[in-house]
Structures are given as C-alpha cells and as structure tokens.
Design an enzyme around this catalytic site. Structure first.
Site, PDB file in Angstrom:
ATOM      1  N   GLU A   1      47.290   4.011  21.063  1.00 46.45           N
ATOM      2  CA  GLU A   1      47.492   4.472  22.448  1.00 46.45           C
ATOM      3  C   GLU A   1      48.604   3.722  23.483  1.00 46.45           C
ATOM      4  O   GLU A   1      49.222   4.238  24.193  1.00 46.45           O
ATOM      5  CB  GLU A   1      46.017   4.202  23.054  1.00 46.45           C
ATOM      6  CG  GLU A   1      45.066   5.226  22.590  1.00 46.45           C
ATOM      7  CD  GLU A   1      45.343   6.590  22.425  1.00 46.45           C
ATOM      8  OE1 GLU A   1      46.184   7.195  23.144  1.00 46.45           O
ATOM      9  OE2 GLU A   1      44.591   7.414  21.887  1.00 46.45           O
TER      10      GLU A   1
ATOM     11  N   GLU B   1      50.952  13.274  22.970  1.00 49.69           N
ATOM     12  CA  GLU B   1      50.240  13.644  21.882  1.00 49.69           C
ATOM     13  C   GLU B   1      50.883  14.058  20.568  1.00 49.69           C
ATOM     14  O   GLU B   1      50.533  13.745  19.411  1.00 49.69           O
ATOM     15  CB  GLU B   1      49.454  14.938  22.192  1.00 49.69           C
ATOM     16  CG  GLU B   1      48.504  14.775  23.552  1.00 49.69           C
ATOM     17  CD  GLU B   1      47.294  13.571  23.490  1.00 49.69           C
ATOM     18  OE1 GLU B   1      47.343  13.172  22.365  1.00 49.69           O
ATOM     19  OE2 GLU B   1      47.310  13.083  24.598  1.00 49.69           O
TER      20      GLU B   1
ATOM     21  N   ALA C   1      43.913  15.056  26.853  1.00 47.87           N
ATOM     22  CA  ALA C   1      44.440  15.729  25.820  1.00 47.87           C
ATOM     23  C   ALA C   1      43.922  14.800  24.536  1.00 47.87           C
ATOM     24  O   ALA C   1      43.644  13.847  24.816  1.00 47.87           O
ATOM     25  CB  ALA C   1      45.997  16.038  25.620  1.00 47.87           C
ATOM     26  N   MET C   2      44.214  15.722  23.304  1.00 46.17           N
ATOM     27  CA  MET C   2      43.623  15.049  22.119  1.00 46.17           C
ATOM     28  C   MET C   2      44.548  15.324  20.987  1.00 46.17           C
ATOM     29  O   MET C   2      44.863  16.522  20.831  1.00 46.17           O
ATOM     30  CB  MET C   2      42.234  15.521  21.941  1.00 46.17           C
ATOM     31  CG  MET C   2      41.662  14.936  20.689  1.00 46.17           C
ATOM     32  SD  MET C   2      41.535  13.013  20.188  1.00 46.17           S
ATOM     33  CE  MET C   2      41.937  12.875  18.773  1.00 46.17           C
ATOM     34  N   GLU C   3      45.134  14.328  20.356  1.00 45.60           N
ATOM     35  CA  GLU C   3      45.988  14.574  19.261  1.00 45.60           C
ATOM     36  C   GLU C   3      45.541  15.386  17.922  1.00 45.60           C
ATOM     37  O   GLU C   3      46.461  15.011  16.764  1.00 45.60           O
ATOM     38  CB  GLU C   3      46.829  13.112  19.256  1.00 45.60           C
ATOM     39  CG  GLU C   3      45.925  12.128  18.466  1.00 45.60           C
ATOM     40  CD  GLU C   3      45.314  11.166  19.131  1.00 45.60           C
ATOM     41  OE1 GLU C   3      44.769  11.771  20.455  1.00 45.60           O
ATOM     42  OE2 GLU C   3      44.916  10.028  18.811  1.00 45.60           O
TER      43      GLU C   3
END
Ligand code: BES
Ligand code: ZN
EC number: 3.4.11.-
Length: 854
Positions: free
Chosen positions: A321, A299, A263-265
């Site tokens: 992270e 995220e 996933a990407m925030e």
C-alpha cells in the site's frame, strides 16, 4: 482484547484450485464445487483450511472421505481422515453452499436500478484481506499461493468476469451456461475475483496489445472512457518503469455499485466504487478526474507490486500500500503533468501521515498482526501515507536510476512469490551501493518521526558562511513522554542563492556550513519525513522570503504545515500561526490554500468551543477575500486545472463564512441550477450546495434533496450527501442523520453523510448521540468493517472537552469495537490534546479574534 490466533499448519499447501461456483441471484445463495490439488508436505491425518459462513456438504481426499469440523472463532475447517495422507500431491474435493451476503465482503450481493427502473442484481467479490474464505474453503494466507481455474455457472444473459479471459462457454441447463476462465498464474487467494451481473463496457488495447475493458452499470459506458484512457497510458508506463511485462493477457476495470473500499487490485479484474472509476463529461469535477487517475494508477501498480510479488505476511502490508500510494503519483505525473500531482501528495499523504504519526497511539509501519481485525486496522494512513512518504524520501536519496534498477531486481527475484521489507532493502542496496536497510529500518520499525531544530550563526573565521546546528528529537504532540529515539535522516538544505546542501543526520545533532544567504530552508520540496523547528531569526527570514514570493509552492505549504503542527505541540503559540496566515493572502495555488484552510479548521474547533464562531468567520472572510477577488466565479480561458480547484475552495470557505456577495451569487446560481435554466459547473456544485445549506433553511434543504432524488450519478449523489449536514437547523441535521441510515443511502456512503453533519461542536455532539442511540444498527451493518473505524475517526476526533473524551471512552468500554480499537484511542488522544491546547492558547486566540468584527 484480541482473540488468540494461529496461522494455518504447514504440513500441507495448495497447488491448484479447480473451482466451480453457481450464484443464484434470486435467493442470494451460491453453490460451490472444487477440487484442490494439494501438496502434502509431512504425513498427516488432517487438513486445515480457512472457511467462514460456508456449509460443506462433503469432502474427500483422493478416495478417502473426510470428517468435517469447523472452528468459527479461527475461521477454519478441519478435514480428518481415517488414515495418514501420503506425502506428495493429492486431490481434495468438496461441495459446499453459501450466502451472497450484504456486507460487502467475501462473495456478496450488489444492486442497482437501471434507467428503466429495473432492479439489477449482481454477485461480486472482495477478498482482501481475509474474506476469500467466505466464498471458498481455502488456504487464505498471502504466502500460500496457487493457481486457480474458475468456472461460473450463470444465466446466459448475464456478464460473468474473473481474473482471466473466458476460454469456453457451455450450456448446462435451461438458460444456464458454464463460463470457464483460463488458469491464473500462481497467486494469493486475496487477489481472486469474479463478478456476475449486467454491465456495459468500453474496450481497447494498450501499446503492448493487452486487452482492456472498463465495465460500468448498464447505460453508463461512456463514463468509462476516461478510465480506459488512463489505464491505456498507465499499464505501459509501469511495464517500462519496472522493466517487467504485465503478466496477464487482459485487464478489466469494473465499477461496482456497492463497494466498501475505494478500489481493489484483483489481478486482471480490478474492482472500483463508481466514484473512483466513472467520469461524466458534463457532470464530473476536475477533482474527480484527478481521483480516478490516481486510483487507477494505484491499483494498476499493484498488478506488479502486490500481485506479482506479494508480502509474506500482513505485517508487511505497507510494501503493497505504501509503494502503490507513492507510485500512483509518479504515474499520474507522467500521464497528466498538468495536474501538478506531486504537490497534491504533500497534502494528501505526507501531511496526513505526519499528523497521525505524531500521536502516541500511532504504530510502526511494520507491525505484528495476527487476527483479521488487527489486519483490518492497519489499512490506515501509516501503511498508506507514511509508507508512501518514506518511499518518496528513499527515492530522492538513492536517485531515480538506482531506485528503479533496485525495484526491477526485487520484482524479478521475487516474481510469482513473496517477499519482505528486508528483501526490498537488499535489492535497492545492491543497485545503489547504499546502506539502505541501515537507514530505512528506523523509519519502518519505529513509530513516529523526528522534528529537526535548526539555528544558524556566522561561521567562525569566515563571514561568507553560516554555521547551521541541527538537532533531532521525536516529534510528539503531547510532548510529555520524552523519547530518545533517533532516525537516520537524509536532509536537504536550500539557501536564498539556490545553493543545495545534502547531509545524512545520523546522530542526535550535527553542524555544517553553507554559503551566507538571506534565508536558509530545510526540506525544500517537502520530501523529508520530518518537521522543522527554526530559530526565531531563521523563521523571520523565511517569512520575509515567503512575502517576497521567493519560496516554491511546496515550500510555502511546508512552512505553514510545520508551523501548525509545532503550534499543536505547544512549541509555538497558536496566535503566531494565525498571524502568519496574513502572509498567505497573496497565495495563488490550490494546495497551499486548501491545506491552510484545513489547518485553520482545527483552530475553528477551538473558536467554536470558545463561542467565537462569528468572529472566526469574519477572520476567514478577510483572509480569503483578496484571493477570491483575483479569481472570481467564472472560469477564464487562461485558467488551468489548479485555478479550477482553487476557485471551489475559496468560494466554499467564503460562502460558509457568510460572505455577502458570495452568498448572493451562490443563491442565484443555485436557483438557476434547480430550475434547469443553467446548470452549475460540477467544480462549483459542492461549494454552492454547502453555501446555500449553511445559510438557508428548510426550503433550500428540500431543494437539495430534490437534486439528490433526480440524479443517478454516484459522484453527484455523494457530493450532495456530504453537503447536507451543513444545514444549521437542528431538526434538519436530525433528518440528515436519519437519512444516513435509511435505505436511500448506500452503506458505503453512510459514513460520509454522518461526517458531513459534524461541522460544529453542537452538530458533532448531536451526531455522536445519534450514532450511540443506533449503535446496534451500526454494529450489525459494519461489524468487522474498516468503515466502522472511519466512522469513529470522523465523529470523535475533534471533540475538545474532558467530558466528551470521558463519554467516548465510557461508551466504547461498554461497546467494544475491535477493528476500531486503535482509532478510538487516537480519537481520545486528539480530544485530550485539544483540551490542552485550549488551556494553553484559548485566551490568546480570544484576544486575537477580538480585532475582527462579526
Ligand atoms: N488493496 C486496497 C483495497 C483494500 C482496502 C482492501 C482496504 C481491503 C481493505 C486497494 O489497493 C486500495 O488501496 N484502495 C484504496 C484506494 C487507493 C487509491 C488509495 C482504497 O480503497 O481506499
Ligand atoms: Zn492499494
């Protein structure tokens, strides 16, 4: 190896990007127009931006036209002007074109088939860390923040979303509309995002009235409901925890069919793999729900920690992270206490971190990085899991209130800007009054962590007390290179009487007294980032306590987990740990079993090499049998979340180990599942599939392939794909490998399929041969992708002969893979460690296994 790398010159910076993009889903190209408001800081005749795989047709600064030159190596474009640009603001405008690539980075294409069999095409972005430059020429460094006005020109029937809410929609040509989005806050380029395609969505608002939507491929919107519920709980949790409002008016979560990461925030538009976002009421497992909650929690934490406050440079990536990987658990624990998620943390994060960080080829949390492949490399268990573990230890040391107060200060002081690790330490020190930097820098700037040796004796002159002596040294699996690194270690000690003692070990060794007790355990709750090596008598007492059910779940985990590591390092004979396994037969919880079995998995590699797999399976069968008898196949009303997870681990292990009655039941359940008579509960599907594959032949294989064809659910597809490699016949495994690189498997899943086909040494060697023979395909598809390093990890980590190591070494010398360089070194180190373990313990393992009848 690494190419020289230069940061962008500092004589100019962006203020605002006014960007219009026109993606064409028929020929997978896009057109771009942008006007960047630029702040010229020092007089200059040139502007240098990042740009890659883009053609720029024209550019000018105010009225002056630019001469354009590219540096492909550096991924930059230089605009040169006839005369000096004046200091102050000006407008850099340009038009450009690019390709919607098929490599899951930059501005890329993704496709899926809807339930009517139509191909749906999408255009998607993934910019972190250094790929915004593939969609627009820009200052592509996290510290060069700017605002963005995005306009997407698209077919009017398509969904178009970006970080902000849509503000207007104007018809520009036949069937085309220009969808304009509100201006973003000031932010880094890697967080910019836009998606165009066909999607369904469910929507809601959280307690703070933030508008939330979960987008899914057409026909799957109900599968977005769980994530929506998680997001609605999560966002207010963070708002309260940080005491800082969510800075945007909306939050979208969207499932993307082709997606390299999990996933990407992206700020306000978080992108996910389908398997990390979608939950189907009938077909999703309890493990998937847990995973979705964690990923959403992760995220959304970035919306503050990462997006509102961003690291100055990628060296501090761990701030993003590591922190998000810690707080995702805090959040899920708050929203779903029944998951007992912190117990999962010790296995998924702490243990992973300790394993990787015991290698000589690890790296410090804070690490110098320059070029993109070096940046890619540090999205690893050190930044994520060690980072998270170090934060957890710090949180415990400072206490929740001071920690939280410090975070709020850090966020408020640095909002809409950038910060470093030191800024975080300062804020936490201010809030707590503790010397945070003094204690923490050893953990983030030194690689590795300590092993604490401890011994006890009656305290002199007071026989109601015990004197404990503790000594630290760097924990090293190889043990060869002695190191004199020291850490400042917050240590907790628990005694049988419930007495808790705290101290800070700042020197090589120290001693202190505790009230006399039947046993003394260091690191209760498994919060410290260290291993413990007990004296023989202390260990005996702890094993007795374990057998009497006196240790908590995380402490039971801790004991076996440390002992396996000590055995791997040659500090304890492996056989001692195999014997200890007996004491876990009464264990009732998933995480402890799962970790124990996975640690035994690394010993299985040795048994395999010694030709003792049959005896090994017999050993596993007698180990798991009692727990399986207690739990059975069928869910009982009293079962909680944990029992559901545990059942699948035990049955899976026994099934693969050829346990007769498990096998019979799995076959029966599988037959009814395939015929549609009675679907297997999603929680048990993976263990049934792998059992029938591991004990079956071509017929079972074909039946599982049919299930693969039939489902349109990614979770189920991946579940099957991961199991396929369990088939034992070499020709079936070869078919699995061919399938992995066929168009039936999405590129993002290839690695799972191959990893799933590495369950024995023979299978691993076959998979490695296969990957070598198709190397050019892998390079073409995965060049500059972290997926390549995952592949190396899965394939090469568990070899155990010098010949295997030499082969891997020689191959990568001839075929360098820059973004996987460190992983290759780690795999070689692991292989050589296995060789050493075999030399040391091989004979005694053989002797130990002799007692089990195959
Ligand atoms: N920022 C990352 C996404 C990312 C990963 C970008 C690798 C570039 C390279 C995101 O926040 C993330 O950490 N995603 C994780 C899932 C998470 C729950 C651990 C991932 O993709 O594995
Ligand atoms: Zn993250």
């Amino acid at each position: 190896m690494s190419k020289p790398f230069e940061r962008l010159p500092t004589h100019s910076k962006p203020v605002n990007y006014n960007l219009t993009l026109t993606p064409n889903l028929n020929d997978f190209t896009f057109k771009g127009e942008q006007v960047i408001t630029v702040q010229v800081i020092e007089p200059t005749k040139t502007l240098v931006l990042n740009s890659a795989e883009i053609e720029i047709q024209s550019a000018k600064f105010n009225d002056a036209s630019a001469e354009i030159s590219f540096n492909t190596e550096e991924e930059t474009v230089k605009f040169s002007f006839p005369s000096e640009l004046p200091v102050g603001e000006g407008k850099l405008s340009m038009s450009f074109t690019g390709i919607l690539n098929d490599r899951m980075k930059g501005f890329y294409r993704s496709k899926y088939t809807d339930s009517d069999g139509n191909e749906i095409r999408c255009a998607v972005t993934q910019f972190e860390p250094t790929d915004a430059r593939r969609s627009l020429p820009c200052w592509d460094e996290p510290e060069l923040k700017a605002t963005f006005d995005v306009t997407l020109v698209v077919d009017k029937n398509l969904t178009a979303v970006s970080n902000m809410l849509e503000v207007s929609r104007t018809e520009v040509a036949d069937g085309l509309v220009a969808v304009k989005f509100d201006r973003t806050p000031i932010m880094s380029t890697y967080l910019l995002a836009y998606v165009v395609g066909k999607f369904d969505y469910v929507e809601g608002r959280d307690a703070d009235f933030i508008k939330m939507r979960v987008f899914t491929p057409i026909g799957k919107k109900d599968q977005g409901l769980f994530a929506l519920e998680v997001a609605k709980k999560t966002l207010p949790f963070y708002r309260k925890f940080f005491n800082v409002a969510y800075p945007l008016p909306k939050l979208d979560l969207i499932a993307i069919p082709d997606f390299a990461a999990g996933a990407m925030e992206n700020w306000g538009l978080v992108t996910y793999r389908e398997t990390a976002l979608l939950v189907d009421a009938d077909n999703s497992s309890a493990a998937t729900k847990e995973w979705v909650a964690l990923v959403v929690g992760h995220e959304l934490a970035h919306q503050w920690f990462g997006n509102l406050v961003t690291m100055k440079w990628w060296t501090d990536l761990w701030l993003n992270e590591g922190f998000a990987s810690w707080i995702e658990y805090l959040c899920v624990d708050h929203c779903y206490p029944e998951f007992d998620i912190w117990t999962r943390f010790v296995q998924s994060d702490l243990s992973r971190a300790l394993e990787l960080d015991a290698l000589e080829n690890s790296h410090p949390i804070q690490v110098e990085v320059g070029n993109p492949s070096e940046i890619d490399e540090i999205f690893d268990a050190i930044s994520y899991s060690k980072g998270a573990s170090v934060i957890r230890m710090l949180h415990e040391w400072l206490g929740q209130d001071a920690f939280r107060e410090g975070l709020t200060r850090y966020l408020k002081q640095n909002k809409f800007a950038n910060a470093s690790t030191e800024n975080l330490w300062e804020a936490l020190a201010d809030a707590s009054g503790q010397p945070v930097q003094f204690v923490m820098e050893g953990w983030t700037k030194q690689m590795g962590y300590p092993v604490i040796s401890v011994a006890s004796k009656p305290a002199e002159g007071d026989d109601s007390k015990l004197e404990l002596t503790i000594t630290q040294e760097k924990f090293q699996l190889g043990g060869a290179n002695k190191s004199d690194l020291l850490w400042r270690v917050p240590i907790q000690v628990l005694t049988a009487t419930g007495h808790k003692h705290q101290l800070m070990l700042a020197e090589k060794s120290d001693s202190f007294t505790v009230p006399k007790a039947a046993w003394v355990k260091l690191n209760p709750g498994c919060i410290g980032v260290y291993r413990v090596d007990y004296s023989a008598s202390m260990l005996q007492d702890l094993i007795a306590a374990l057998k009497h059910g006196q240790l908590s779940q995380r402490d039971r985990f801790n004991l076996e987990n440390d002992l396996f590591a000590l055995a791997a390092a040659g500090r304890v004979p492996i056989v001692q740990v195999l014997q200890l396994a007996d004491a876990y037969k009464a264990e009732q919880f998933y995480t402890v079993w799962s970790d124990l079995l996975s640690n035994l998995g690394s010993v299985q590699v040795l048994a395999d090499h010694l030709g003792l797999l049959d005896k090994w399976r017999a050993f596993l069968r007698q180990l798991c049998e009692p727990a399986y008898q207690r739990l059975g196949w069928d869910a009982r009303p009293a079962d909680g979340h944990d029992a559901t997870l545990l059942r699948s681990v035990l049955i899976g292990c026994l099934g693969r180990a050829g346990h007769e009655s498990v096998l019979a039941e799995a076959k029966a359940k599988f037959a009814k599942h395939c015929s549609g008579e009675c679907p297997i509960t999603p929680d048990l599907r993976a263990c049934v599939y792998s059992t029938v594959l591991a004990n079956g032949g071509v017929e079972e294989f074909e039946a599982v392939l049919k299930l693969l064809e039939k489902t349109d659910m990614q979770e189920e597809k991946v579940r099957i794909l991961r199991c396929l490699g369990r088939a034992r016949a070499p020709e079936l495994r070869q078919r699995v490998l061919e399938l992995a690189v066929s168009d039936k498997v999405r590129l993002q899943d290839t690695v799972f399929v191959i990893g799933g086909a590495c369950h024995s040494l023979e299978a691993r060697r076959a998979a490695w041969q296969f990957v070598k023979s198709r190397w050019s395909w892998f390079v073409e598809k995965f060049a500059g992708q972290f997926l390549l390093s995952r592949l190396v990890q899965l394939l090469c980590n568990d070899f155990c002969t010098a010949e295997d190591a030499d082969d891997v070494d020689a191959f990568f010398k001839a075929n360098p893979a820059p973004s996987a360089e460190r992983n290759i070194k780690q795999a070689l180190e692991n292989t050589r460690l296995n060789v050493a373990i075999l030399a040391r313990d091989g004979d005694s393992v053989k002797e130990f296994l002799a007692q089990f009848a195959a």
